[in-house]
Scaffold this motif. Structure first.
Motif, mmCIF file in Angstrom:
data_model
loop_
_atom_site.group_PDB
_atom_site.id
_atom_site.type_symbol
_atom_site.label_atom_id
_atom_site.label_comp_id
_atom_site.label_asym_id
_atom_site.label_seq_id
_atom_site.Cartn_x
_atom_site.Cartn_y
_atom_site.Cartn_z
ATOM 1 N N GLY A 60 -44.486 -0.590 -10.506
ATOM 2 C CA GLY A 60 -44.579 0.378 -9.522
ATOM 3 C C GLY A 60 -42.953 -0.341 -8.567
ATOM 4 N N LYS A 61 -42.899 0.880 -7.745
ATOM 5 C CA LYS A 61 -41.888 0.805 -6.893
ATOM 6 C C LYS A 61 -41.950 0.905 -5.154
ATOM 7 N N LEU A 62 -41.133 -0.696 -5.208
ATOM 8 C CA LEU A 62 -41.304 -1.359 -4.147
ATOM 9 C C LEU A 62 -40.545 -1.133 -3.061
ATOM 10 N N ARG A 63 -41.308 -0.800 -1.618
ATOM 11 C CA ARG A 63 -40.121 -0.948 -0.504
ATOM 12 C C ARG A 63 -40.349 -1.728 0.367
ATOM 13 N N CYS A 64 -39.507 -3.107 1.234
ATOM 14 C CA CYS A 64 -39.098 -4.010 1.631
ATOM 15 C C CYS A 64 -38.460 -3.513 2.673
ATOM 16 N N TYR A 65 -38.924 -4.029 4.101
ATOM 17 C CA TYR A 65 -38.140 -4.255 5.292
ATOM 18 C C TYR A 65 -38.565 -5.643 5.867
ATOM 19 N N LEU A 66 -36.877 -5.425 5.857
ATOM 20 C CA LEU A 66 -36.742 -7.101 7.069
ATOM 21 C C LEU A 66 -36.725 -6.620 8.210
ATOM 22 N N THR A 67 -37.417 -7.134 9.079
ATOM 23 C CA THR A 67 -37.765 -6.592 10.571
ATOM 24 C C THR A 67 -39.025 -7.482 11.690
ATOM 25 N N PRO A 68 -38.874 -7.430 13.125
ATOM 26 C CA PRO A 68 -37.048 -7.297 13.245
ATOM 27 C C PRO A 68 -36.107 -7.621 13.485
ATOM 28 N N LEU A 69 -34.987 -7.378 13.886
ATOM 29 C CA LEU A 69 -33.665 -8.207 13.653
ATOM 30 C C LEU A 69 -33.235 -8.605 14.471
ATOM 31 N N ILE A 70 -33.477 -9.791 14.346
ATOM 32 C CA ILE A 70 -32.976 -10.921 16.062
ATOM 33 C C ILE A 70 -31.505 -11.431 15.558
ATOM 34 N N SER A 71 -30.501 -11.679 16.875
ATOM 35 C CA SER A 71 -29.952 -12.420 16.808
ATOM 36 C C SER A 71 -29.688 -14.005 16.982
ATOM 37 N N SER A 72 -30.789 -14.423 17.154
ATOM 38 C CA SER A 72 -30.348 -15.407 17.680
ATOM 39 C C SER A 72 -30.741 -17.200 16.848
ATOM 40 N N ASP A 73 -32.265 -17.030 15.988
ATOM 41 C CA ASP A 73 -31.254 -17.772 15.142
ATOM 42 C C ASP A 73 -31.821 -17.024 14.019
ATOM 43 N N PRO A 74 -31.452 -17.464 12.300
ATOM 44 C CA PRO A 74 -30.861 -17.519 11.216
ATOM 45 C C PRO A 74 -32.744 -17.006 10.748
ATOM 46 N N PRO A 75 -33.161 -16.916 9.302
ATOM 47 C CA PRO A 75 -31.840 -15.939 9.009
ATOM 48 C C PRO A 75 -32.117 -14.381 10.015
ATOM 49 N N PHE A 76 -32.092 -14.267 10.566
ATOM 50 C CA PHE A 76 -31.594 -13.426 11.317
ATOM 51 C C PHE A 76 -32.853 -11.964 11.140
ATOM 52 N N PHE A 77 -33.711 -12.269 10.823
ATOM 53 C CA PHE A 77 -35.115 -10.874 10.781
ATOM 54 C C PHE A 77 -36.805 -11.965 10.906
ATOM 55 N N GLY A 78 -37.087 -11.471 11.600
ATOM 56 C CA GLY A 78 -38.294 -12.079 12.131
ATOM 57 C C GLY A 78 -39.027 -12.397 10.866
ATOM 58 N N GLY A 79 -39.120 -11.046 9.637
ATOM 59 C CA GLY A 79 -40.154 -11.593 8.719
ATOM 60 C C GLY A 79 -39.982 -10.345 7.547
ATOM 61 N N ILE A 80 -40.244 -10.649 6.242
ATOM 62 C CA ILE A 80 -40.660 -9.457 5.713
ATOM 63 C C ILE A 80 -42.153 -8.785 5.306
ATOM 64 N N PRO A 84 -40.073 -17.538 14.462
ATOM 65 C CA PRO A 84 -40.322 -18.358 15.473
ATOM 66 C C PRO A 84 -41.469 -17.986 15.589
ATOM 67 N N SER A 85 -42.196 -18.983 16.479
ATOM 68 C CA SER A 85 -44.102 -18.520 17.112
ATOM 69 C C SER A 85 -43.020 -18.091 18.167
ATOM 70 N N ASN A 86 -42.249 -17.959 18.229
ATOM 71 C CA ASN A 86 -42.545 -17.385 20.155
ATOM 72 C C ASN A 86 -40.879 -15.894 20.078
ATOM 73 N N ILE A 87 -41.405 -15.425 18.918
ATOM 74 C CA ILE A 87 -40.167 -14.708 18.472
ATOM 75 C C ILE A 87 -42.311 -12.722 18.609
ATOM 76 N N ASP A 88 -41.989 -11.826 18.935
ATOM 77 C CA ASP A 88 -43.313 -11.063 18.348
ATOM 78 C C ASP A 88 -42.697 -10.416 17.327
#
Length: 584
Positions: A97-117, A171-175
């Motif tokens: 099948g064809k997958l679409r992935c989202y890296l979000t939300p983008l954050i500047s405080s901690d690597p890898p600079f996105f909240g999740g996949i 991290p746990s403090n990111i919404d």
């Protein structure tokens, strides 16, 4: 990379299967196949393959990164079960099948600079397997189809739009609410009007007749029309509504089947419609030729709606009048519920065994339930529910936590939807509520509730793709091309005898040019057509390989044959559609 990751992915999938999928199988397996027990499951040592990666640079949305990819698993996975005392299993498992992935939300405080996949299949992937075990047992009527439908349902519930598979990394403090619960792209209304000239599948029983019904699918959302008995030109006139998570990549699947009460429903044809065109144009109404069959067409209408936070748009509007004349009811609002987590559910067992709760969400008589969370009083739910409703302001949202094993109520909550619609954004965002229980302290629940009204897109009356609602067929300009054709004598005679009164093919859609010209202008070339049509490749060579006709030739158009046709390129299906309209 996947080859090295694969042992860890296998361990994770085994854990996920035991914790989430296995409890659901008890409720999905039919009673005549019980008792059902999973003995072994592993993904083998051959990893999946990822290909054709494509990344999108959206300057208007800097909160996420979008990646599309082709997913292909053809490994040596092993799956063993025991059904009614018989050992059985499956091998040769493939998933494409064809997958679409989202890296979000983008954050500047901690690597890898996105909240999740988060990732999901754009439509139901192709899943195939080979059943193994005692040969006589697998002749059980309908067993293979039953297992296939259960597998498809589990795939749809886990990772087919609008459902997503989410891996948090922040991290746990990111919404991460937007990661688990993004705002949908819009809503689409689908009207299946009628079909014509369908194939016959019941010729041995009734001469030239079928019992057609239409199956409609948008991601994991599936709908079905009523069956029109004993006909090849069915009249459906049924409407459906579906949430579209991402109109840029999702497609609408329409399939027609011949209903069979004894055996399996037979395929009468299908079409696939990309939803980005509906989103751009607002409304589309058309006849489409069915694929995968000898003959048949389907008449449909599609309309795109934006999701609005305007409370004044709640309730049916003037643009709903035509849709309300269909056989099915239509709705005026969308209610979306996201449950983040629950803490402190009661342990009602005397031996200290933890409950296995699931969450039931209902509005009126409509109910939906979550997965079962094994042996916990503090489930991390991360589950969303969606309801189409009329008169949403007068309805009440009911939430219940229920133990899977004992079916005991662990807590319940009622939220009047008027409390949501009276908010400025028609949303309760990550609020803390309490599930009440007669003999236990209150349990905490964190949830988000949204109500959205429907608003149609702005329609451009000058757009040749726009359809008049009063018309059953589109009235669009056709692209024309005059060619000098040398026809055999018998063809000329047939053409002259037909006259202008002969029937012509249905005009195709106009190819839109960047300079807004309504006609497709192509350089004229000489066609030498004999009694047989040239091969497709020859036609494409004439149309697109201009180097063979470097010099433009002028012909006397008054004394030559003329050919009127349309070209339409379907890049998703990798095909060009040529509609011959008229020859004179």
């Amino acid at each position: 990379m996947f080859r090295q990751f694969w042992p860890y992915i296998d361990a994770y999938l085994q854990h996920y299967f035991i914790e989430f999928i296995k409890p659901q199988l008890r409720t999905l397996i039919p009673k005549d196949l019980q008792p059902f027990r999973v003995k072994h499951f592993d993904m083998g040592d051959i990893p999946c393959q990822i290909g054709k990666l494509k990344m999108y640079n959206n300057k208007d949305d800097d909160t996420k990164i979008i990646i599309d990819m082709d997913f292909n698993y053809s490994g040596n996975a092993k799956f063993k079960v025991n059904i009614r005392g018989f050992d059985a299993g499956a091998n040769e498992i493939t998933l494409k099948g064809k997958l679409r992935c989202y890296l979000t939300p983008l954050i500047s405080s901690d690597p890898p600079f996105f909240g999740g996949i988060s990732f999901a299949f754009m439509e139901l992937p192709k899943f195939k397997f080979n059943l193994t075990g005692i040969g006589d047992f697998f002749e059980y009527p309908g067993l293979s189809k039953t297992i296939q439908s259960i597998a498809d349902l589990q795939l749809a519930n886990c990772c087919v739009f609008p459902n997503k598979f989410v891996i948090p990394m922040a991290p746990s403090n990111i919404d991460l609410t937007d990661l688990y619960f993004p705002e949908p792209d819009g809503m689409i209304r689908i009207k299946i009007i009628e079909g014509k000239n369908l194939d016959t599948k019941d010729s041995l029983i009734r001469q030239s007749k079928s019992d057609p019904f239409c199956a409609v699918q948008v991601g994991a959302q599936m709908f079905k029309t009523k069956t029109d008995k004993h006909c090849l030109n069915p009249k459906f006139s049924e409407c459906f509504e579906a949430v579209v998570d991402d109109g840029s990549c999702q497609r609408l699947q329409i399939e027609i089947f011949d209903e069979d009460k004894i055996g399996f429903d037979e395929d009468l044809g299908h079409i696939s419609i990309p939803l980005n065109g509906v989103k751009d144009k607002g409304t589309i109404q058309d006849w489409a030729k069915l694929e995968g069959c000898k003959s048949g067409e389907i008449h449909y209408k599609l309309q795109w709606y934006q999701l609005s936070k305007n409370q004044e748009l709640l309730g049916h509007q003037k643009w709903d009048s035509e849709w309300r004349r269909a056989n099915n009811p239509i709705y005026s609002a969308l209610v979306m519920v996201y449950i983040d987590r629950i803490e402190g559910l009661p342990d009602q067992t005397s031996k200290g065994v933890l409950p296995s709760p699931f969450i039931e969400c209902s509005i009126g008589k409509r109910r939906q339930r979550s997965l079962t969370y094994e042996n916990t009083t503090d489930p991390a739910v991360h589950t969303s529910f969606t309801f189409f409703l009329e008169n949403s302001e007068s309805q009440t949202l009911n939430l219940s936590a229920i133990d899977e094993g004992t079916q005991n109520l662990l807590g319940e909550l009622e939220i009047p939807l008027s409390d949501v619609t009276n908010e400025s954004e028609m949303e309760l965002y990550q609020v803390k509520k309490y599930l009440t229980h007669e003999s236990y302290k209150k349990s905490t629940i964190i949830l988000t509730v949204r109500v959205r009204a429907f608003k149609p897109c702005e329609i451009d009356e000058t757009d040749p793709w726009t359809f008049n609602e009063a018309d059953e067929r589109a009235s669009v300009e056709t692209a024309s091309l005059e060619e000098n054709v040398s026809l055999p004598k018998h063809s000329e005679t047939a053409s002259e005898s037909s006259g202008d009164g002969g029937k012509t093919a249905e005009p195709g859609k106009t190819v839109r040019m960047e300079n807004n010209e309504s006609k497709l202008q192509l350089e004229a070339h000489r066609f030498n057509i004999g009694p047989k049509l040239p091969k497709t490749q020859k036609i494409l060579d004439v149309l697109f390989q201009r180097n063979k006709h470097s010099k433009k030739k002028n012909y006397d158009n008054q004394n030559c044959a003329q050919l009127n046709f349309n070209l339409k390129l379907d890049s998703e299906a990798s095909k060009i559609i040529v509609t011959i309209i008229k020859v004179k």
